[in-house]
Design a protein around this motif. Sequence first.
Motif, short mmCIF file in Angstrom:
data_model
loop_
_atom_site.label_atom_id
_atom_site.label_comp_id
_atom_site.label_asym_id
_atom_site.label_seq_id
_atom_site.Cartn_x
_atom_site.Cartn_y
_atom_site.Cartn_z
N ARG A 19 0.85 -1.15 -0.06
CA ARG A 19 0.00 -0.06 0.02
C ARG A 19 0.69 1.09 0.11
NH1 ARG A 19 -4.19 -1.01 3.66
NH2 ARG A 19 -4.96 -2.10 1.79
N ARG A 20 0.65 2.20 -0.98
CA ARG A 20 1.37 3.50 -1.05
C ARG A 20 0.66 4.46 -0.21
NH1 ARG A 20 5.67 1.06 -2.71
NH2 ARG A 20 5.43 -0.09 -4.60
N ALA A 22 -0.39 8.07 0.22
CA ALA A 22 -0.71 9.33 -0.58
C ALA A 22 0.23 10.19 -0.59
CB ALA A 22 -2.18 9.93 -0.38
N SER A 67 -4.47 2.58 -4.10
CA SER A 67 -3.21 2.83 -3.67
C SER A 67 -2.54 1.41 -3.32
CB SER A 67 -3.38 3.66 -2.38
OG SER A 67 -3.84 2.91 -1.40
#
Length: 97
Positions: A19-20, A22, A67
């Motif tokens: 998970r990136r 933001a 994401s």
Amino acid sequence: MTADLDPDRVAPRRFWLVRRRAGSGTGGIVAEGTLWSSGRIAVHWPGRPPATSSWVSLDDLLARDRSTTVEWLDASNDWRCEHIECVEYDGGAIWIH
């Protein structure tokens, strides 16, 4: 023993679910996954309590959170998966066929 197996069967392919965050472009591994020869996905969430989920396809898994991407642990030229390469951008990922 392997001579008796179906010659069209391929081994499962493992991945990290990442998970990136933001804005930063960085993130972390949130789960462990396996893509099975049927195209189905199993994901193990190692939190407390740990959990395991099943998905019909990689598309279904990735559609829930833009994401989130996968990082393949097993490189394979013979894997029959429509997702060959993932190109990331700020809001998610684009799968190149």
